[in-house]
Design a protein around this motif. Structure first.
Motif, mmCIF file in Angstrom:
data_model
loop_
_atom_site.group_PDB
_atom_site.id
_atom_site.type_symbol
_atom_site.label_atom_id
_atom_site.label_comp_id
_atom_site.label_asym_id
_atom_site.label_seq_id
_atom_site.Cartn_x
_atom_site.Cartn_y
_atom_site.Cartn_z
ATOM 1 N N LEU A 154 11.550 16.060 -5.564
ATOM 2 C CA LEU A 154 10.267 15.577 -5.074
ATOM 3 C C LEU A 154 10.144 14.065 -5.253
ATOM 4 C CD1 LEU A 154 7.915 18.407 -6.407
ATOM 5 C CD2 LEU A 154 8.564 17.994 -4.030
ATOM 6 N N ALA A 155 10.667 13.555 -6.365
ATOM 7 C CA ALA A 155 10.648 12.105 -6.599
ATOM 8 C C ALA A 155 11.518 11.380 -5.578
ATOM 9 C CB ALA A 155 11.118 11.792 -8.017
ATOM 10 N N ASN A 156 12.663 11.982 -5.228
ATOM 11 C CA ASN A 156 13.558 11.369 -4.246
ATOM 12 C C ASN A 156 12.898 11.239 -2.879
ATOM 13 O OD1 ASN A 156 15.699 10.923 -5.983
ATOM 14 N ND2 ASN A 156 16.634 12.925 -5.593
ATOM 15 N N ILE A 157 12.016 12.201 -2.544
ATOM 16 C CA ILE A 157 11.277 12.109 -1.277
ATOM 17 C C ILE A 157 10.406 10.860 -1.281
ATOM 18 C CG2 ILE A 157 9.512 13.197 0.160
ATOM 19 C CD1 ILE A 157 10.514 15.905 -0.824
ATOM 20 N N VAL A 158 9.741 10.608 -2.404
ATOM 21 C CA VAL A 158 8.891 9.423 -2.520
ATOM 22 C C VAL A 158 9.727 8.152 -2.418
ATOM 23 C CG1 VAL A 158 7.280 8.158 -4.003
ATOM 24 C CG2 VAL A 158 7.204 10.659 -3.912
ATOM 25 N N TYR A 159 10.876 8.127 -3.126
ATOM 26 C CA TYR A 159 11.732 6.947 -3.075
ATOM 27 C C TYR A 159 12.184 6.662 -1.644
ATOM 28 C CZ TYR A 159 12.058 7.596 -8.154
ATOM 29 O OH TYR A 159 11.759 7.735 -9.481
ATOM 30 N N ALA A 160 12.427 7.727 -0.873
ATOM 31 C CA ALA A 160 12.930 7.566 0.494
ATOM 32 C C ALA A 160 11.914 6.901 1.406
ATOM 33 C CB ALA A 160 13.354 8.921 1.069
ATOM 34 N N ASN A 162 3.767 5.288 -5.889
ATOM 35 C CA ASN A 162 3.682 5.260 -7.351
ATOM 36 C C ASN A 162 2.657 6.263 -7.873
ATOM 37 O OD1 ASN A 162 5.639 3.263 -7.622
ATOM 38 N ND2 ASN A 162 4.151 1.588 -7.495
ATOM 39 N N ARG A 163 1.553 6.433 -7.121
ATOM 40 C CA ARG A 163 0.544 7.411 -7.535
ATOM 41 C C ARG A 163 1.094 8.838 -7.408
ATOM 42 N NH1 ARG A 163 -5.263 5.753 -5.085
ATOM 43 N NH2 ARG A 163 -5.889 7.474 -6.463
ATOM 44 N N ALA A 164 1.925 9.056 -6.391
ATOM 45 C CA ALA A 164 2.568 10.368 -6.250
ATOM 46 C C ALA A 164 3.536 10.608 -7.406
ATOM 47 C CB ALA A 164 3.305 10.451 -4.910
ATOM 48 N N LEU A 165 4.296 9.583 -7.770
ATOM 49 C CA LEU A 165 5.240 9.709 -8.892
ATOM 50 C C LEU A 165 4.498 9.910 -10.209
ATOM 51 C CD1 LEU A 165 7.806 6.901 -7.937
ATOM 52 C CD2 LEU A 165 8.159 9.380 -7.811
ATOM 53 N N ALA A 166 3.360 9.242 -10.356
ATOM 54 C CA ALA A 166 2.565 9.409 -11.581
ATOM 55 C C ALA A 166 2.073 10.845 -11.711
ATOM 56 C CB ALA A 166 1.379 8.440 -11.562
ATOM 57 N N ALA A 167 1.699 11.453 -10.582
ATOM 58 C CA ALA A 167 1.285 12.862 -10.619
ATOM 59 C C ALA A 167 2.449 13.755 -11.022
ATOM 60 C CB ALA A 167 0.744 13.276 -9.249
ATOM 61 N N LEU A 168 3.662 13.400 -10.559
ATOM 62 C CA LEU A 168 4.851 14.201 -10.899
ATOM 63 C C LEU A 168 5.170 14.148 -12.383
ATOM 64 C CD1 LEU A 168 7.595 13.682 -8.147
ATOM 65 C CD2 LEU A 168 6.354 15.768 -8.715
ATOM 66 N N GLU A 169 4.816 13.033 -13.034
ATOM 67 C CA GLU A 169 5.136 12.871 -14.452
ATOM 68 C C GLU A 169 4.470 13.935 -15.324
ATOM 69 O OE1 GLU A 169 7.229 10.761 -15.997
ATOM 70 O OE2 GLU A 169 7.892 10.121 -14.012
ATOM 71 N N ARG A 170 3.411 14.567 -14.797
ATOM 72 C CA ARG A 170 2.721 15.599 -15.568
ATOM 73 C C ARG A 170 3.499 16.915 -15.584
ATOM 74 N NH1 ARG A 170 -2.519 14.217 -16.635
ATOM 75 N NH2 ARG A 170 -2.293 15.918 -18.133
ATOM 76 N N PHE A 171 4.546 17.008 -14.758
ATOM 77 C CA PHE A 171 5.369 18.219 -14.718
ATOM 78 C C PHE A 171 6.627 18.001 -15.559
ATOM 79 C CE2 PHE A 171 2.786 18.300 -10.930
ATOM 80 C CZ PHE A 171 2.406 19.629 -10.824
ATOM 81 N N LEU A 201 0.829 -1.201 0.000
ATOM 82 C CA LEU A 201 0.000 0.000 0.000
ATOM 83 C C LEU A 201 0.867 1.256 0.000
ATOM 84 C CD1 LEU A 201 -2.919 1.036 0.073
ATOM 85 C CD2 LEU A 201 -2.780 1.007 2.567
ATOM 86 N N CYS A 202 1.961 1.213 0.765
ATOM 87 C CA CYS A 202 2.896 2.332 0.802
ATOM 88 C C CYS A 202 3.480 2.594 -0.581
ATOM 89 C CB CYS A 202 4.013 2.037 1.812
ATOM 90 S SG CYS A 202 5.271 3.322 1.938
ATOM 91 N N ARG A 203 3.916 1.531 -1.245
ATOM 92 C CA ARG A 203 4.487 1.667 -2.591
ATOM 93 C C ARG A 203 3.431 2.102 -3.594
ATOM 94 N NH1 ARG A 203 7.165 -3.472 -1.011
ATOM 95 N NH2 ARG A 203 9.295 -2.941 -0.341
#
Length: 245
Positions: free
Chosen positions: A235-241, A217-226, A211-213
């Motif tokens: 911002l992606a590194n925060i998610v990876y962490a 992944n949904r957060a990273l998918a939102a970032l892909e629009r930028f 669920l965490c991952r």
């Protein structure tokens, strides 16, 4: 203006942390210290938190953007609602009830943890005059990243090897306290460890990781629009962490 918004968000977050430090005087014992000191500390916590919130609201008005004011004000309302719910359940001390499920958990976490970050991310895009679609992507990033962070935090007692004899446990009801007294501390800690091992061996921990991952992944998918940038990479590194175990 975006930097000011970040400072406002941090002020609000700090104010609520200060307010969370208020002590329940009714639960104090004589060994906890002088009652007057605790009462004074509570007054200072209330006043300090209110002072920070007042400064945040003043700075928010100076941004002169009604939509941003609406977003952050609603986030403050969400925080209050989330903390109120937590306090209303404080007497149960995490006792399991029939109405607690992962969907309810997500709703509670959104109010008390995710709303401020998600709506601040959206407000930052509003200040930069981005479209409603981009604003929604920023909101989704903040929401799902903070959910991942909370899941990561909740998983630590089960995925982190600790040599400490102190095991965090929040069931402070009378039967549990009496059980500990009769059983003895060493046997009590052993039982808690056995329970943690049972949870580790079950599907709860792996499901929480998934669920965490998923939210990561949904957060990273939102970032892909930028568009690609150093900021997006950070911002992606925060998610990876918070999705690495």
């Amino acid at each position: 203006s975006q930097r000011s918004l970040a400072e406002i968000t941090e002020l609000i977050h700090t104010a609520f942390l200060v307010h969370r430090g208020i002590v329940n005087i009714g639960e104090l014992k004589s060994c906890d210290g002088p009652l007057k000191d605790m009462q004074f500390g509570n007054k200072m916590a209330v006043l300090s938190g209110d002072f920070l919130l007042a400064n945040a609201c003043t700075s928010l008005a100076q941004l002169q953007n009604t939509k941003v004011v609406e977003l952050i004000s609603s986030a403050i309302g969400d925080l209050v609602q989330g903390i109120y719910y937590e306090n209303s359940k404080s007497s149960e001390e995490n006792c399991l009830t029939d109405d607690i499920g992962i969907s309810t958990w997500k709703e509670q976490v959104f109010l008390s943890h995710s709303a401020l970050l998600a709506k601040s991310c959206q407000a930052a895009m509003e200040l930069a005059k981005h479209s409603a679609e981009i604003q929604d992507m920023a909101f989704q990033y903040g929401k799902h990243m903070s959910l991942s962070h909370k899941l990561h935090s909740d998983l630590q007692p089960f995925v982190k090897e600790s040599s400490s004899d102190t095991v965090a446990f929040s069931l402070n009801s009378a039967p549990v306290v009496l059980h500990q007294e009769f059983l003895g501390r060493e046997a009590w800690i052993k039982q808690i460890r056995e329970l943690q091992e049972a949870i580790k061996a079950g599907k709860g921990v792996t499901s929480a990781m998934d669920l965490c991952r998923c939210h990561g992944n949904r957060a990273l998918a939102a970032l892909e629009r930028f568009p690609p940038s150093e900021a997006r990479a950070a911002l992606a590194n925060i998610v990876y962490a918070v999705t690495r175990f």
